[in-house]
Design an enzyme around this catalytic site. Sequence first.
Site, PDB file in Angstrom:
ATOM      1  N   LYS A 289      69.433  28.767  55.544  1.00 21.20           N
ATOM      2  CA  LYS A 289      69.834  28.510  54.151  1.00 21.20           C
ATOM      3  C   LYS A 289      68.869  29.299  53.286  1.00 21.20           C
ATOM      4  O   LYS A 289      67.876  28.779  52.788  1.00 21.20           O
ATOM      5  CB  LYS A 289      69.806  27.002  53.857  1.00 21.20           C
ATOM      6  CG  LYS A 289      70.820  26.593  52.794  1.00 21.20           C
ATOM      7  CD  LYS A 289      70.994  25.095  52.713  1.00 21.20           C
ATOM      8  CE  LYS A 289      71.807  24.692  51.507  1.00 21.20           C
ATOM      9  NZ  LYS A 289      73.261  24.770  51.682  1.00 21.20           N
TER      10      LYS A 289
ATOM     11  N   ARG B 196      65.587  20.888  58.121  1.00 25.39           N
ATOM     12  CA  ARG B 196      66.339  22.152  58.095  1.00 25.39           C
ATOM     13  C   ARG B 196      65.651  23.185  57.213  1.00 25.39           C
ATOM     14  O   ARG B 196      65.633  24.389  57.528  1.00 25.39           O
ATOM     15  CB  ARG B 196      67.772  21.913  57.612  1.00 25.39           C
ATOM     16  CG  ARG B 196      68.632  23.165  57.688  1.00 25.39           C
ATOM     17  CD  ARG B 196      70.088  22.896  57.372  1.00 25.39           C
ATOM     18  NE  ARG B 196      70.266  22.527  55.973  1.00 25.39           N
ATOM     19  CZ  ARG B 196      71.412  22.123  55.451  1.00 25.39           C
ATOM     20  NH1 ARG B 196      72.485  22.005  56.216  1.00 25.39           N
ATOM     21  NH2 ARG B 196      71.505  21.807  54.164  1.00 25.39           N
TER      22      ARG B 196
ATOM     23  N   GLU C 180      83.507  29.362  57.263  1.00 26.62           N
ATOM     24  CA  GLU C 180      83.193  28.248  56.354  1.00 26.62           C
ATOM     25  C   GLU C 180      83.584  28.627  54.940  1.00 26.62           C
ATOM     26  O   GLU C 180      84.107  29.707  54.704  1.00 26.62           O
ATOM     27  CB  GLU C 180      81.695  27.899  56.433  1.00 26.62           C
ATOM     28  CG  GLU C 180      80.778  29.043  56.042  1.00 26.62           C
ATOM     29  CD  GLU C 180      79.292  28.668  56.049  1.00 26.62           C
ATOM     30  OE1 GLU C 180      78.953  27.484  55.884  1.00 26.62           O
ATOM     31  OE2 GLU C 180      78.478  29.592  56.213  1.00 26.62           O
TER      32      GLU C 180
HETATM   33  C1  LIG Z   1      74.471  24.171  52.131  1.00 25.45           C
HETATM   34  C2  LIG Z   1      75.643  24.841  52.734  1.00 25.45           C
HETATM   35  C3  LIG Z   1      76.620  24.138  53.461  1.00 25.45           C
HETATM   36  C4  LIG Z   1      76.679  22.634  53.523  1.00 25.45           C
HETATM   37  O1  LIG Z   1      75.563  22.054  54.108  1.00 25.45           O
HETATM   38  P1  LIG Z   1      75.163  20.554  53.746  1.00 25.45           P
HETATM   39  O2  LIG Z   1      73.978  20.319  54.584  1.00 25.45           O
HETATM   40  O3  LIG Z   1      76.310  19.701  54.125  1.00 25.45           O
HETATM   41  O4  LIG Z   1      74.885  20.529  52.293  1.00 25.45           O
HETATM   42  C5  LIG Z   1      77.604  24.870  54.109  1.00 25.45           C
HETATM   43  N1  LIG Z   1      77.659  26.208  54.015  1.00 25.45           N
HETATM   44  C6  LIG Z   1      76.768  26.915  53.305  1.00 25.45           C
HETATM   45  C7  LIG Z   1      76.884  28.378  53.235  1.00 25.45           C
HETATM   46  C8  LIG Z   1      75.740  26.245  52.641  1.00 25.45           C
HETATM   47  O5  LIG Z   1      74.865  26.939  51.920  1.00 25.45           O
END
Ligand SMILES: *Cc1c(COP(=O)(O)O)cnc(C)c1O
Length: 288
Positions: A150, A51, A183
């Site tokens: 991310k 990712r 989220e």
């Molecule tokens: C990192 C993150 C998540 C969760 O992702 P994981 O892979 O489960 O750690 C969800 N939302 C946002 C905005 C994030 O930065």
Amino acid sequence: MSVIYLNGEFVPEQEARVSVYDHGFLYGDGVFEGIRAYGGKVFRLEDHVSRLFDSARAIMLCVPMTQEEMCEAILETLRRNKLTDGYIRPIVTRGVGDLGLDPNKCCASSVVIISQKWAAMYGNLYDIGLTAVTVTVRRNSPAALPPNIKSLNYLNNILGKIEANIKGGNEAIFLDAEGTVSEGSGDNIFVIKNGKIYTPPTINNLRGITREAVVELAEERGYSVKEGDLGLFDLYTADEVFVTGTAAEVAPVTKIDGREIGNGTPGPITVELMKAFRDLTNTKGTPI
Ligand SMILES: *Cc1c(COP(=O)(O)O)cnc(C)c1O
């Protein structure tokens, strides 16, 4: 004092410095990951690194190493810090450029890996559940900045967190521009109604690796998990709500906007999945 991976070298934390001309600092131009190790094993390391590279690809950022090399650098960072349990933060930035925006002026990406001990983010709230609030700031539109990246540009998330703090919430719940549930500030959201589990599709939120693991665990246990758009009504009338993320792990949400969810305590399916996730992270992973 911890040892940091910095552009191919391991340096003490006080010497781990990047330039003020790094576009990661100037513009949030870069990407990152959050990863956890449990009992000497890194949970879903390859998925996180994959990712990270996808995030980099989406912003045309060169990662100056292979995915295998990144995995090895992460493992070596943990070894040098003698960590068997902890949180790992790999960061890739556009690197040093001038004060202009143009990434073409940046000659080399910076790569940093930080690791530390860090227990599940919400401390003692796992037993009682989080108080969440929906925030007025909307999640970044995928048309402007896809939430799947991310990236180091987390002001959208931080604005939500600021608002949650002001409103007395432990976590923010973001809606997208249309008012559809997106989220949390750093975690994905799930709703349970009449024994069925629902979570938003990942067009307006980050495709969480914990989310994916929890979907698998739920399906293995015979629960129906559906991806679908959710509104405020679905949150307020849910039997159970929980959030998932590497930092948060699986965390129950027992109050949203002043309304109790279900009977106001962590629900049975949430508790079952919290335990299943704990068992999974304690048994599966890449050995350090
Ligand atoms: C990192 C993150 C998540 C969760 O992702 P994981 O892979 O489960 O750690 C969800 N939302 C946002 C905005 C994030 O930065």
